[in-house]
Each structure stands twice: as structure tokens, then as C-alpha cells.
Enzyme design. Structure first.
Site, PDB file in Angstrom:
ATOM      1  CE1 TYR A  56      15.843  10.879   1.409  1.00  0.00           C
ATOM      2  CE2 TYR A  56      15.993  12.770   2.859  1.00  0.00           C
ATOM      3  CZ  TYR A  56      16.456  11.552   2.444  1.00  0.00           C
ATOM      4  OH  TYR A  56      17.533  10.983   3.088  1.00  0.00           O
ATOM      5  CG  LEU A 209      14.843   6.540  17.202  1.00  0.00           C
ATOM      6  CD1 LEU A 209      13.584   7.398  17.275  1.00  0.00           C
ATOM      7  CD2 LEU A 209      15.198   6.001  18.587  1.00  0.00           C
TER       8      LEU A 209
END
Ligand SMILES: NC(=O)c1ccc[n+]([C@@H]2O[C@H](COP(=O)([O-])OP(=O)(O)OC[C@H]3O[C@@H](n4cnc5c(N)ncnc54)[C@H](OP(=O)(O)O)[C@@H]3O)[C@@H](O)[C@H]2O)c1
Length: 340
Positions: A56, A209
Site C-alpha cells: 500500500y 462499504l
């Protein structure tokens, strides 16, 4: 803070974990000070699980967590658990060029992560995607050696199917499977979740989400920065996006009726699926964090759950959860065949 235990051998953790990926990559511009403040606020609220990956931002996210932990009050720092993914190979230009799960590569990845995190050990260590060229037993076996040496505490898995989970668990104890699970990504329910339950393996659910799509905070007008994962995601494009946002509006009617937000409804739904599931929320700001942690105060009764099921039935999402090339790396989406 409510807590949950990851599988029969994993650690006790806050019932919601913080996924730090978007603080370094894939979701547009980032703000270092706000990222650190968000991690501090999460620790202050009792969140103990911090999820990251060495790829990341190519080390950026681990260094960010290092800074956040170094500058946090000692009591918060000591409670924090690091969950780290490895294995993704990157190019100088920032692209992805495959996965490496060879034992010597696993130990090399770990050496760099330990240096960047500065925590002395990694709490849960997992390959991000199964390397098809390396038997999973060898990859997991290498992590087990890191556990034996005290560098890692627990072994995790990521985005693998039931068959691979069984093979991995026969090699060494596995604490949790990290995998996408949300109202609109329910692929784990038929085989993967039952296999985890049978084997005493917990689930850390990401994308609860759906990367913001079902947060109630997304709109058709939102402009995406170049390189934002969502600009390539089938669920965020064209008519798929329209249909998916229609589902969100159905969910919003239920959320409004309960006086809560859509994001809280979506997170509470994942929490309601079992005590063995820990949602990771990808909040990048204190505001989003506060909204998502409030899901812990939401109770969904049987009528609420029925209404949610009708509003967003299983399988109702339009579009795959990853672009085609990335879907091919998901062991969790494949049928076992001719494997090593
Ligand atoms: N194992 C794997 O393969 C894998 C893959 C992906 C992610 N992960 C892990 O799972 C974590 C969570 O995944 P994710 O980031 O895709 O999760 P997510 O929580 O589904 O999506 C996060 C995005 O939703 C938006 N959002 C809108 N309202 C929000 C709210 N109330 N609370 C939180 N976010 C809200 C945020 O963007 P804005 O604030 O910009 O609106 C944020 O970028 C990652 O950080 C990573 O650690 C693992």
C-alpha cells in the site's frame, strides 16, 4: 469498545478494525496529518486492529502506521495489533506485476515490514493473493516459521477459496481469512464462510462499504483522481453505477426510518452476520471514523434484517467487484483445477 476473537487461535480484537490502505493508495489524494489523527482517534476509541499491506503505497502505509504508533500514548500503542499483507510485486511506475509466495520471499517481505513498522513483531501476517506457482502449504509454512521465531504472532489468509483454506489450515493454525464481504458482495456465504466456521477461522471483512459505493456518501457526480481504484471498478461505471446507487437509495429509506446513516446500516449488517466476523472500515478521516464506529451502537432486529434483505437482495449488485484482470488473481472466485 466491543471485542471479538479471531477464530479459535487468533487474538482478541476490537469488534471493528481500521483498514489503513486508503491513507496511502488507491482512493485519491491523501492527507498525512489527518491520516495520523484518524489512527490516533481510532486507538483512543478502543480500536485495536490496524490493517495494512507492505504494497500500500509501497511501504508508505507501514511507515505511516509506524509514525502513528510512535506518537500515540503508550497505553494505546501497546493495545494495537498489526495485520499485514505481503506478496504483491510492484513496478517502479507503481503497477502490479504478480505475487510471490515462495518461502524465501515471504521472509524477505517480513524483514522489510518489521523494519518499516518498528513494532518488533507483526500480529497477523498473510499473503494478499495466493501465488499460483507456489503450493499454499509452502507459503503458510514460511509464515509458521516466522511465528516460531517470534517475528509474527498469527497466520492469516486473504481472498482464498474453501479448498485453499483447508489446505492452509492443515499446515498450520490460521486465525482469520480477510475477504470482501458486504451487502453487495456476499460470495463467501455458500462455501467459504461455512468452511471458516468448521475450521475455527475468523473473518476480517473488507469493503463493507464496497469502497464507499454503499456508504450513502457516494454520488454519480463524484470526480475520481487518476489511479483511483474506483475509476477501473466495474461497479462504479456506467449503468452499473446507476443500478447500484438505486440499491443504496432503497437502503437509505430503511436507515432514515431508524435515524441512522446508510454507512452505519451497512456496517451493522456485517456485524450482525456473526461474532466471528470483524469488519475493517476504510475511514480516512476522523469524521468518517466517527460515523462508522457508531455502527456498534446500532441494533438490527429481525424485521430490520428482512427489510434490508428485500432492499438489497443477495446477488443484486451490478458488475464484478474487481476489474477482470484482478478477478483472475482471486482464488476465492475460482474453482480448484490442476493446482500445485
Ligand atoms: N485483503 C484484501 O484483498 C483487501 C482489499 C482491499 C482492502 N483491504 C483492507 O480493508 C480495508 C478496508 O477496505 P476499503 O477501504 O475498501 O473499505 P470500505 O470501508 O468499504 O471503503 C472505504 C471508503 O469508503 C468511503 N467512505 C464513505 N463513508 C464512509 C464512512 N462512514 N466510513 C468509512 N469510509 C467511508 C471512504 O472514502 P472517502 O472518505 O474518500 O469518502 C473510504 O475511502 C482497507 O483499508 C485494507 O486495509 C483488503
Amino acid at each position: 469498545m466491543q471485542t471479538r476473537t479471531l477464530g479459535t487461535t487468533g487474538p482478541r480484537t476490537s469488534a471493528i478494525g481500521l483498514g489503513c490502505m486508503g491513507m496511502s493508495a488507491l482512493y485519491g489524494a491523501t492527507d498525512r496529518a489527518e491520516s495520523i489523527a484518524t489512527i490516533h482517534a481510532a486507538l483512543e476509541a478502543g480500536v485495536t486492529l490496524l490493517d495494512t499491506g507492505d504494497f500500500y503505497g509501497m511501504g508508505h502505509n507501514e511507515l505511516l502506521i509506524n509514525e502513528a504508533l510512535r506518537t500515540a500514548p503508550p497505553a494505546h500503542r501497546e493495545q494495537a495489533l498489526t495485520s499485514v499483507k505481503f506478496g504483491a510485486l510492484r513496478t517502479v511506475e507503481g503497477g502490479f506485476s504478480g505475487y510471490d509466495g515462495r518461502p524465501e520471499a515471504v521472509k524477505n517481505f517480513a524483514a522489510y515490514s518489521l523494519q518499516r513498522l518498528g513494532t518488533g513483531h507483526i500480529d497477523i501476517y498473510r499473503i494478499a493473493r495466493r501465488d499460483p506457482a507456489v503450493p499454499i502449504e509452502e507459503t503458510v509454512g514460511a509464515v509458521a516459521e516466522l511465528v516460531k521465531a517470534g517475528h509474527v504472532r498469527h497466520i492469516g489468509l486473504s481472498e482464498v477459496g474453501a479448498h485453499t483454506i483447508r489446505r492452509a489450515a492443515s499446515e498450520a493454525p490460521v486465525s482469520d481469512l480477510q475477504i470482501e464481504y458486504s451487502l453487495i458482495s456476499r460470495g463467501i456465504e455458500d462455501e467459504i464462510l461455512p468452511a471458516c466456521r468448521e475450521l475455527g477461522i475468523g473473518v476480517t471483512a473488507y469493503g463493507v462499504l464496497s469502497r464507499g459505493l454503499i456508504s450513502g456518501n457516494w454520488s454519480r457526480e463524484r470526480q475520481l483522481a487518476p489511479g483511483d481504484f474506483r475509476s477501473m471498478s466495474p461497479r462504479f461505471s456506467g449503468e452499473n453505477l446507476d443500478r447500484n446507487l438505486d440499491l443504496v437509495e432503497s437502503l437509505r429509506r430503511i436507515a432514515d426510518g431508524k435515524g441512522i446513516s446508510v454507512a452505519q446500516t451497512a456496517i451493522a449488517w456485517v456485524l450482525s452476520r456473526g461474532d466471528d466476523i470483524v469488519p475493517l472500515v476504510g475511514a480516512r478521516t476522523r469524521r468518517r471514523l466517527t460515523e462508522s464506529l457508531s455502527a456498534l451502537d446500532v441494533t438490527l432486529d429481525a424485521d430490520d434484517l428482512d427489510a434490508i434483505e428485500q432492499a438489497v437482495p443477495a446477488g443484486s449488485a451490478s458488475g464484478d467487484r474487481y476489474p477482470e484482470a484482478q478477478m483472475a488473481h482471486l482464488d476465492s472466485e475460482q474453482r480448484p483445477q490442476g493446482e500445485k
